[in-house]
Design an enzyme around this catalytic site. Sequence first.
Site, short mmCIF file in Angstrom:
data_model
loop_
_atom_site.label_atom_id
_atom_site.label_comp_id
_atom_site.label_asym_id
_atom_site.label_seq_id
_atom_site.Cartn_x
_atom_site.Cartn_y
_atom_site.Cartn_z
N ASP A 64 -5.28 0.26 -0.66
CA ASP A 64 -5.09 1.80 -0.52
C ASP A 64 -3.72 1.97 -1.61
O ASP A 64 -3.28 1.11 -2.23
CB ASP A 64 -4.25 2.14 0.98
N GLU A 122 -2.45 -0.37 3.84
CA GLU A 122 -1.24 -1.13 4.04
C GLU A 122 0.13 -0.42 4.12
O GLU A 122 0.86 -0.84 4.86
CB GLU A 122 -1.25 -2.13 3.16
N GLU A 123 -0.23 0.81 3.84
CA GLU A 123 1.09 1.56 3.39
C GLU A 123 1.50 2.44 4.61
O GLU A 123 2.34 3.49 4.49
CB GLU A 123 0.89 2.37 2.07
N HIS A 344 6.22 0.87 -6.07
CA HIS A 344 6.30 2.40 -5.45
C HIS A 344 6.98 3.26 -6.64
O HIS A 344 7.47 4.10 -6.03
CB HIS A 344 6.94 2.28 -4.35
#
Length: 373
Positions: A64, A122-123, A344
């Site tokens: 993702d 995962e986020e 990020h």
Amino acid sequence: MISLRREMHANPETAFNEYETTKLLLNKLKSRGLDKVKRITDTGLYALLNGNKGKCVALRADIDALPITEDTGLRFSSKNPGTMHACGHDAHSAMVFGAAMILKDMKEQLNGSVKFIFQPAEEKNPGGASVLIKSGVLRSPRVDAIFGQHILPGKPAGKTGFYPGVMMASQDEIYITIIGKAGHGARPQGTIDPIVTASQVVLALQTIVSRNTDPYEPIVITIGRFSGGTINNVIPEKVELSGTVRTLNEKLRKNTLKLIERTVKGICLSAGAKYKFTISPGYPELVNSPAETQFAEAAAIEFTGKENVFKGERFMFAEDFAYYLKQCPGTFYWIGAGNTSGLHTSTLNLDEKLIPKGAAFMAYLAWDYLQKH
Ligand code: NI
């Protein structure tokens, strides 16, 4: 590998929306000589390679992207506005794909089977790992050990770093609403000012870190959002706070959440305000099993030379790989991404040299583990 990575990078999808990514990976993996390629949930899949009789090792990638607007200027920048592979999951996927391509050509020399997991989300809570585990990704064949890697900006491309034991934090989201009594900004008497009360709460929460917690126990409480009011001269009715809480063990995690509520309650009581407090539980702390971590580090030294292995660090990030490690032994390790901005961020531009290196090492690690177990 590089073209797959770039295709994923140009077409990022956020957590639980990875439909095109899943399709792309299914297409790339089918008719490649693997024994099984299976979509296991709406988004997310695994491939299986059966060698000789033996144990089963899983290699995991996440697929993702993040809700970030890309600012790298790359030729293959995101075509989906507001979405970006800013955590390297495109590279993680390319490396697990590469490892599958290497190992399928060595099938006769493989003392067991390898499961290649491409995990969604995962986020985002509750995390794709817990969903895949519920769907049976670790069963038939049962996974005996699992390995995963994550890129790390600031370390040379392709070098790996290992850390035995607790390497990442538990993560819980907290939501606090302080409810006071609105009124004119010039007549605070008769109001209950939620901005003043919420400010006291924010500061008091930091004393949980400094006064209630053993100084040797890492802990983070961050309030990332403080929202209330409309104009200078109006005392609003309420303020909303939201934040994240990170710890490295379950006992401290539970205790800290209790202390947070006690603090909010006490301050609101003294101010005459009301409150709402909710917790959205996140991932548990990530615990690398010592034996598998040692094994992987030794394999890296053997395969890439001592000069290409660095001392892994512990971070207060959270990772849903933690859920796999609750089910079976394994380790999660760092792979250098070269000199670029942090995870990020909109300018993250990983050094693609890490991809062939990371794929080759993953393949070696799985092969070596099956040889020696
Ligand atoms: Ni990540």
